[in-house]
Write a protein that holds these residues in place. Structure first.
Motif, short mmCIF file in Angstrom:
data_model
loop_
_atom_site.label_atom_id
_atom_site.label_comp_id
_atom_site.label_asym_id
_atom_site.label_seq_id
_atom_site.Cartn_x
_atom_site.Cartn_y
_atom_site.Cartn_z
N ASP A 49 -162.10 -15.27 -87.40
CA ASP A 49 -161.15 -16.36 -87.66
C ASP A 49 -159.95 -15.89 -88.48
N LEU A 50 -160.17 -14.97 -89.40
CA LEU A 50 -159.10 -14.58 -90.33
C LEU A 50 -157.86 -14.05 -89.60
N PRO A 51 -157.99 -13.09 -88.68
CA PRO A 51 -156.78 -12.62 -87.98
C PRO A 51 -156.15 -13.69 -87.08
N ARG A 52 -156.95 -14.61 -86.60
CA ARG A 52 -156.46 -15.65 -85.69
C ARG A 52 -155.68 -16.74 -86.41
N TYR A 53 -156.07 -17.06 -87.64
CA TYR A 53 -155.46 -18.20 -88.33
C TYR A 53 -154.60 -17.83 -89.54
N LEU A 54 -154.73 -16.62 -90.06
CA LEU A 54 -153.91 -16.20 -91.20
C LEU A 54 -152.81 -15.26 -90.73
N ASN A 55 -151.65 -15.38 -91.35
CA ASN A 55 -150.51 -14.53 -91.05
C ASN A 55 -150.22 -13.68 -92.28
N ARG A 56 -150.13 -12.37 -92.10
CA ARG A 56 -149.95 -11.43 -93.21
C ARG A 56 -148.78 -11.81 -94.12
N ASP A 57 -147.60 -12.00 -93.53
CA ASP A 57 -146.40 -12.28 -94.34
C ASP A 57 -146.52 -13.61 -95.07
N LEU A 58 -147.08 -14.59 -94.39
CA LEU A 58 -147.25 -15.90 -95.01
C LEU A 58 -148.30 -15.84 -96.13
N LEU A 59 -149.37 -15.09 -95.91
CA LEU A 59 -150.38 -14.94 -96.96
C LEU A 59 -149.76 -14.30 -98.21
N LEU A 60 -148.98 -13.25 -98.02
CA LEU A 60 -148.34 -12.60 -99.17
C LEU A 60 -147.39 -13.56 -99.89
N GLN A 61 -146.68 -14.36 -99.12
CA GLN A 61 -145.74 -15.33 -99.70
C GLN A 61 -146.47 -16.43 -100.48
N LEU A 62 -147.58 -16.90 -99.91
CA LEU A 62 -148.32 -18.01 -100.52
C LEU A 62 -149.24 -17.58 -101.66
N TRP A 63 -149.61 -16.31 -101.68
CA TRP A 63 -150.68 -15.86 -102.58
C TRP A 63 -150.49 -16.22 -104.06
N PRO A 64 -149.29 -16.10 -104.65
CA PRO A 64 -149.20 -16.42 -106.08
C PRO A 64 -149.70 -17.83 -106.43
N VAL A 65 -149.50 -18.80 -105.56
CA VAL A 65 -150.03 -20.15 -105.80
C VAL A 65 -151.42 -20.30 -105.20
N LEU A 66 -151.60 -19.79 -103.99
CA LEU A 66 -152.88 -19.92 -103.29
C LEU A 66 -154.04 -19.35 -104.10
N ARG A 67 -153.81 -18.27 -104.80
CA ARG A 67 -154.88 -17.64 -105.59
C ARG A 67 -155.41 -18.57 -106.68
N THR A 68 -154.60 -19.54 -107.08
CA THR A 68 -155.05 -20.51 -108.09
C THR A 68 -155.83 -21.66 -107.46
N LEU A 69 -155.79 -21.77 -106.13
CA LEU A 69 -156.44 -22.87 -105.43
C LEU A 69 -157.77 -22.48 -104.79
N VAL A 70 -158.01 -21.19 -104.69
CA VAL A 70 -159.28 -20.72 -104.12
C VAL A 70 -160.24 -20.39 -105.25
#
Length: 127
Positions: A86-107
């Motif tokens: 699922d990870l390669p199908r639903y996650l996008n590398r560039d978007l993950l890197l962009q979102l990570w500073p906030v996303l890391r606080t939500l996981v």
């Protein structure tokens, strides 16, 4: 089961070993799902994404990538519930890197640590 001479109550040190073992198993569950490289993450960066029920079992199944809250919710769900394929199908590398500073606080802490340990560029993006 009450404690008895045959089944003594666990001591705090016994419990800490059990907790550590459970945490290690939980961490391994997420580690096994990781891609070899972030470059494998070729999921959508726009449009509406429909998640299958094995990931979106407790809430939304449709996410509009143009809406920041929905995009963040999709990534949080996939990181927690997605399987290896699922990870390669639903996650996008560039978007993950962009979102990570906030996303890391939500996981959860375990998910965050597993991903940052495997991919130092995520930890760098958060700094």
């Amino acid at each position: 089961m009450p404690s008895s001479p045959q089944h003594p109550a666990p001591t705090p040190s016994d419990l800490s070993g059990v907790v550590a073992e459970d945490l290690a198993l939980y961490r391994e569950k997420f580690r096994r799902r990781l891609p070899e490289s972030l470059d494998e993450l070729q999921g959508p960066a726009q449009g509406v994404v429909e998640l299958p029920l094995h990931m979106a079992w407790s809430g939304m199944t449709s996410y509009d990538m143009a809406k920041p809250r929905q995009r963040m919710g999709l990534y949080r769900t996939v990181l927690h519930e997605g399987l290896r394929d699922d990870l390669p199908r639903y996650l996008n590398r560039d978007l993950l890197l962009q979102l990570w500073p906030v996303l890391r606080t939500l996981v959860g802490r375990t998910v965050r640590n597993v991903w940052e340990d495997a991919f130092p560029q995520l930890a760098s993006a958060a700094a």
